[in-house]
Design a protein around this motif. Sequence first.
Motif, PDB file in Angstrom:
ATOM      1  N   ASN A 299       6.839   4.251   9.493  1.00 46.78           N
ATOM      2  CA  ASN A 299       6.223   5.584   9.443  1.00 46.78           C
ATOM      3  C   ASN A 299       4.741   5.527   9.119  1.00 46.78           C
ATOM      4  O   ASN A 299       4.182   6.480   8.582  1.00 46.78           O
ATOM      5  N   GLU A 300       4.148   4.441   9.465  1.00 44.57           N
ATOM      6  CA  GLU A 300       2.735   4.225   9.155  1.00 44.57           C
ATOM      7  C   GLU A 300       1.832   5.194   9.938  1.00 44.57           C
ATOM      8  O   GLU A 300       2.039   5.437  11.121  1.00 44.57           O
ATOM      9  N   MET A 301       0.849   5.738   9.242  1.00 44.79           N
ATOM     10  CA  MET A 301      -0.172   6.593   9.850  1.00 44.79           C
ATOM     11  C   MET A 301      -1.502   6.315   9.149  1.00 44.79           C
ATOM     12  O   MET A 301      -1.540   5.583   8.154  1.00 44.79           O
ATOM     13  N   GLU A 302      -2.575   6.931   9.649  1.00 42.17           N
ATOM     14  CA  GLU A 302      -3.890   6.685   9.062  1.00 42.17           C
ATOM     15  C   GLU A 302      -3.923   7.076   7.589  1.00 42.17           C
ATOM     16  O   GLU A 302      -4.517   6.384   6.765  1.00 42.17           O
ATOM     17  N   ASN A 303      -3.269   8.194   7.260  1.00 40.80           N
ATOM     18  CA  ASN A 303      -3.236   8.628   5.865  1.00 40.80           C
ATOM     19  C   ASN A 303      -1.992   8.130   5.123  1.00 40.80           C
ATOM     20  O   ASN A 303      -1.701   8.564   4.015  1.00 40.80           O
ATOM     21  N   ASN A 304      -1.250   7.221   5.737  1.00 42.40           N
ATOM     22  CA  ASN A 304      -0.059   6.631   5.129  1.00 42.40           C
ATOM     23  C   ASN A 304      -0.032   5.144   5.486  1.00 42.40           C
ATOM     24  O   ASN A 304       0.817   4.674   6.240  1.00 42.40           O
ATOM     25  N   PRO A 305      -0.962   4.379   4.941  1.00 36.41           N
ATOM     26  CA  PRO A 305      -1.133   2.972   5.331  1.00 36.41           C
ATOM     27  C   PRO A 305      -0.068   2.073   4.708  1.00 36.41           C
ATOM     28  O   PRO A 305       0.676   2.484   3.813  1.00 36.41           O
ATOM     29  N   PRO A 306       0.001   0.813   5.175  1.00 38.76           N
ATOM     30  CA  PRO A 306       0.942  -0.140   4.570  1.00 38.76           C
ATOM     31  C   PRO A 306       0.667  -0.317   3.080  1.00 38.76           C
ATOM     32  O   PRO A 306      -0.486  -0.297   2.642  1.00 38.76           O
ATOM     33  N   ARG A 307       1.741  -0.503   2.313  1.00 40.15           N
ATOM     34  CA  ARG A 307       1.612  -0.725   0.884  1.00 40.15           C
ATOM     35  C   ARG A 307       1.541  -2.224   0.591  1.00 40.15           C
ATOM     36  O   ARG A 307       1.685  -3.066   1.466  1.00 40.15           O
ATOM     37  N   GLU A 308       1.317  -2.516  -0.683  1.00 37.48           N
ATOM     38  CA  GLU A 308       1.261  -3.910  -1.114  1.00 37.48           C
ATOM     39  C   GLU A 308       2.551  -4.652  -0.751  1.00 37.48           C
ATOM     40  O   GLU A 308       2.528  -5.835  -0.404  1.00 37.48           O
ATOM     41  N   THR A 309       3.667  -3.945  -0.811  1.00 37.19           N
ATOM     42  CA  THR A 309       4.960  -4.564  -0.498  1.00 37.19           C
ATOM     43  C   THR A 309       5.032  -5.026   0.953  1.00 37.19           C
ATOM     44  O   THR A 309       5.513  -6.128   1.243  1.00 37.19           O
TER      45      THR A 309
ATOM     46  N   THR B 279      14.419   3.483  -3.137  1.00 35.88           N
ATOM     47  CA  THR B 279      14.084   4.911  -3.067  1.00 35.88           C
ATOM     48  C   THR B 279      14.116   5.543  -4.457  1.00 35.88           C
ATOM     49  O   THR B 279      13.254   6.362  -4.799  1.00 35.88           O
ATOM     50  N   GLU B 280      15.090   5.150  -5.284  1.00 37.00           N
ATOM     51  CA  GLU B 280      15.138   5.644  -6.651  1.00 37.00           C
ATOM     52  C   GLU B 280      13.898   5.201  -7.423  1.00 37.00           C
ATOM     53  O   GLU B 280      13.303   5.988  -8.182  1.00 37.00           O
ATOM     54  N   CYS B 281      13.470   3.958  -7.256  1.00 40.76           N
ATOM     55  CA  CYS B 281      12.275   3.469  -7.946  1.00 40.76           C
ATOM     56  C   CYS B 281      11.016   4.168  -7.431  1.00 40.76           C
ATOM     57  O   CYS B 281      10.081   4.430  -8.201  1.00 40.76           O
ATOM     58  N   GLN B 282      10.976   4.479  -6.150  1.00 40.89           N
ATOM     59  CA  GLN B 282       9.849   5.259  -5.622  1.00 40.89           C
ATOM     60  C   GLN B 282       9.819   6.647  -6.230  1.00 40.89           C
ATOM     61  O   GLN B 282       8.745   7.187  -6.533  1.00 40.89           O
ATOM     62  N   ASN B 283      10.988   7.241  -6.428  1.00 37.76           N
ATOM     63  CA  ASN B 283      11.041   8.567  -7.067  1.00 37.76           C
ATOM     64  C   ASN B 283      10.540   8.508  -8.504  1.00 37.76           C
ATOM     65  O   ASN B 283       9.925   9.451  -9.001  1.00 37.76           O
ATOM     66  N   GLN B 284      10.802   7.391  -9.171  1.00 41.28           N
ATOM     67  CA  GLN B 284      10.363   7.240 -10.558  1.00 41.28           C
ATOM     68  C   GLN B 284       8.897   6.852 -10.668  1.00 41.28           C
ATOM     69  O   GLN B 284       8.171   7.348 -11.539  1.00 41.28           O
ATOM     70  N   LEU B 285       8.442   5.944  -9.791  1.00 41.74           N
ATOM     71  CA  LEU B 285       7.108   5.344  -9.917  1.00 41.74           C
ATOM     72  C   LEU B 285       6.081   5.919  -8.954  1.00 41.74           C
ATOM     73  O   LEU B 285       4.885   5.638  -9.111  1.00 41.74           O
ATOM     74  N   GLY B 286       6.527   6.687  -7.982  1.00 41.90           N
ATOM     75  CA  GLY B 286       5.638   7.123  -6.918  1.00 41.90           C
ATOM     76  C   GLY B 286       5.633   6.120  -5.776  1.00 41.90           C
ATOM     77  O   GLY B 286       6.244   5.046  -5.862  1.00 41.90           O
ATOM     78  N   TYR B 287       4.910   6.431  -4.714  1.00 41.67           N
ATOM     79  CA  TYR B 287       4.916   5.600  -3.511  1.00 41.67           C
ATOM     80  C   TYR B 287       3.769   4.601  -3.461  1.00 41.67           C
ATOM     81  O   TYR B 287       3.660   3.842  -2.498  1.00 41.67           O
TER      82      TYR B 287
ATOM     83  N   ALA C  19       2.955   2.486  -6.270  1.00 37.66           N
ATOM     84  CA  ALA C  19       3.040   1.572  -7.407  1.00 37.66           C
ATOM     85  C   ALA C  19       2.786   0.141  -6.940  1.00 37.66           C
ATOM     86  O   ALA C  19       2.790  -0.166  -5.741  1.00 37.66           O
ATOM     87  N   THR C  20       2.587  -0.744  -7.884  1.00 38.27           N
ATOM     88  CA  THR C  20       2.348  -2.140  -7.545  1.00 38.27           C
ATOM     89  C   THR C  20       3.637  -2.820  -7.118  1.00 38.27           C
ATOM     90  O   THR C  20       4.748  -2.365  -7.430  1.00 38.27           O
ATOM     91  N   LEU C  21       3.488  -3.945  -6.429  1.00 41.25           N
ATOM     92  CA  LEU C  21       4.637  -4.752  -6.033  1.00 41.25           C
ATOM     93  C   LEU C  21       5.452  -5.157  -7.264  1.00 41.25           C
ATOM     94  O   LEU C  21       6.685  -5.043  -7.268  1.00 41.25           O
ATOM     95  N   VAL C  22       4.788  -5.604  -8.308  1.00 41.39           N
ATOM     96  CA  VAL C  22       5.484  -6.048  -9.506  1.00 41.39           C
ATOM     97  C   VAL C  22       6.270  -4.899 -10.137  1.00 41.39           C
ATOM     98  O   VAL C  22       7.406  -5.086 -10.599  1.00 41.39           O
ATOM     99  N   ALA C  23       5.695  -3.705 -10.145  1.00 45.27           N
ATOM    100  CA  ALA C  23       6.390  -2.549 -10.722  1.00 45.27           C
ATOM    101  C   ALA C  23       7.664  -2.244  -9.947  1.00 45.27           C
ATOM    102  O   ALA C  23       8.722  -1.992 -10.549  1.00 45.27           O
ATOM    103  N   TYR C  24       7.590  -2.261  -8.627  1.00 41.21           N
ATOM    104  CA  TYR C  24       8.791  -2.023  -7.820  1.00 41.21           C
ATOM    105  C   TYR C  24       9.825  -3.127  -8.028  1.00 41.21           C
ATOM    106  O   TYR C  24      11.029  -2.873  -8.151  1.00 41.21           O
ATOM    107  N   GLN C  25       9.363  -4.386  -8.049  1.00 36.64           N
ATOM    108  CA  GLN C  25      10.290  -5.499  -8.242  1.00 36.64           C
ATOM    109  C   GLN C  25      11.020  -5.390  -9.576  1.00 36.64           C
ATOM    110  O   GLN C  25      12.238  -5.590  -9.657  1.00 36.64           O
ATOM    111  N   THR C  26      10.284  -5.063 -10.614  1.00 35.42           N
ATOM    112  CA  THR C  26      10.899  -4.939 -11.939  1.00 35.42           C
ATOM    113  C   THR C  26      11.906  -3.810 -11.974  1.00 35.42           C
ATOM    114  O   THR C  26      13.033  -3.978 -12.483  1.00 35.42           O
ATOM    115  N   CYS C  27      11.554  -2.668 -11.426  1.00 33.56           N
ATOM    116  CA  CYS C  27      12.452  -1.517 -11.406  1.00 33.56           C
ATOM    117  C   CYS C  27      13.725  -1.833 -10.630  1.00 33.56           C
ATOM    118  O   CYS C  27      14.841  -1.562 -11.095  1.00 33.56           O
ATOM    119  N   ILE C  28      13.581  -2.433  -9.454  1.00 30.88           N
ATOM    120  CA  ILE C  28      14.747  -2.734  -8.615  1.00 30.88           C
ATOM    121  C   ILE C  28      15.647  -3.754  -9.294  1.00 30.88           C
ATOM    122  O   ILE C  28      16.880  -3.592  -9.349  1.00 30.88           O
TER     123      ILE C  28
END
Length: 473
Positions: free
Chosen positions: A272-282, A350-358, A360-369
Amino acid sequence: MKRRLFKLMVAAGAVAMVCACGDDAASNNATNPNAGNDPGTGVVGNPSSSSGVIDPFNPGSSASVNPGSSGMVNPGSSANPDIPTSSSALPGSSDSVIPGSSADVEPVVSSSSVNAEPELDASGFPTLESYGPPPAEYTKDISATAKRGWNTRYWDACKPHCSWLRENANDVTRADTSSDEAYLADYGTARNCNIHDVEVPTFTLGDVSKAWFGYNGTRSACGDEKEKGVFTCTDMAPIAVNDTLSYAYVAGTADSKCGKCYHLQYDGHFANEMENNPPRETHKALKGKHMIVMASNIGMDVAGGNPNLPAGQFDLMVPGGGVGAFDALTTQVKKGSDFNWGAGFGGFLTECQNQLGYDATLVAYQTCIKDMCDAAFGDAGLPNLLRGCHWFADWYKAADNPTYYIEEVDCPQYLIDHYMSRFNTTTTTNIKKVTDWSTYKEGDVLDTLHCWKAGEAPPEDGWVNPSAGCENP
C-alpha cells in the motif's frame, strides 16, 4: 525435479492400491488482505444422499475399490504398505516404520537433497542442517526479470486446503488423483496433525454402505469437531536457513496449485505504498532477503495481480499472523476468552501498530511482537509456534505486507518432507474412519477395513455381491 522424484518413487515398488476423490476445507476469507482460512464446499459422492451440498468440513465423494485387508495396522508396521518409512521415504518400500522413526531409508532426491544418513529431529524429520547448503538459485538476484507480488500473513491452525483430496475433475488446485503416479508427482495431500501436533491421516475410508464407497477427509478443527478434529502441523511454521534465506508455506490465489514452490526476493517496499505512505524501517530491513515458499493452502479471496504488482498476493503462514474468520488456534492453544491474540486479520503486528503507531522503530515492533509471542506460545508445549512467531520479528523484520520479486522454482526437500502426508501415500486407504483424533498418539495402531465398490466384492461360493460393502471387522 518432479520427474526425478517420480522415477525414484516408481522404482521403489508398488504400494497397496485403492482410489479416492475428495474433499475441501480451507482458503482465506473475507476481503481483508491479512485473511485467514475459510471452508469450501464439495459434492456428495453417495447417490443415496438427499442433497448435493455437504458439510464443508467433511466433504465426501465417490471413489474406486479398496482391496486392503481388515484388521489393525500400526502406522509403523510393515503390515501397512500405505505408510512411508520416513519423512523422505519412498512409498512402496518393503519395510514400513512409524512416521517419524529413525529407520534407515533412502531419501527422495530433489534440488536440495537430504544427506544419506541424516540426523533426525524429535519428530523424526531430518534436521534442517542435514539437508546441506541450499542451491545458489534460491538466493540469486531475480529483480531484472521477475514479476512483483506481496505478502500478507495468517495462522488459523485449520486443516490446510491442500490436505483434502481433489473434489472433482474441475478442481485443479489439489493433487491429481487420476493415478498414484500423478498423485505422488503432485506431492499428494499436505500433512495435518491432531490437537497435540501428532500427524494423522488426511483421509480415511468413509461410511461405506451398499449404495456408496468412498473416502472422507479427516475433519478440520475449524468445524464442529474442535478438539477432536485436525489442525495445521506446527512444523509448517517458517524457518530460517541462514540470515538471508528462509523456508515457509503460503496460501495462494484461487488459480494456484498445491505443492508448487516459489522464490521470493524482497525489495524493501510494501503493497500500500504511496508518496505520503513510504516504506518503513521494517520493510527496508527485509530488503535483499529471500524465501522459498510452498503452496499448502489456496485462498479464494487471496488477491490476484494488479498493474503495479502483477504477480498477486501470497498469504504467509506464520504463527501470530492472525487467526482469521475460521480460527482453530484458540482451540489448540488454550488461553482463555480474555487473552489478547492480536487483530484477527494482521495478528500481533497489527496489535503492536495499534499500540505504538505506524512509525515506531524496528526494535520497538520486534520487542512488542516477541512479548506477545512469549505470552501466547511460551508455555503452550508447541515450540514450533514460538519459533515461527519469533522468526517473524527477528528474520522477517516485522514487515507489514512487504513486496517481492517472484519466480517458480523446484521445491527444497525440507519443504517436500514437511508437506507430504506420511500416511496417505497413495490415492487410496484402508484406514477406518475416526471421529475423535485427540486421543491418537505417535505409533498408535489404526483400525483398517477391507472394503470394495459395487460389483467388486470377494466371491462367495461362486456368487459376487453386487453392492459396495466391507468385511465384518
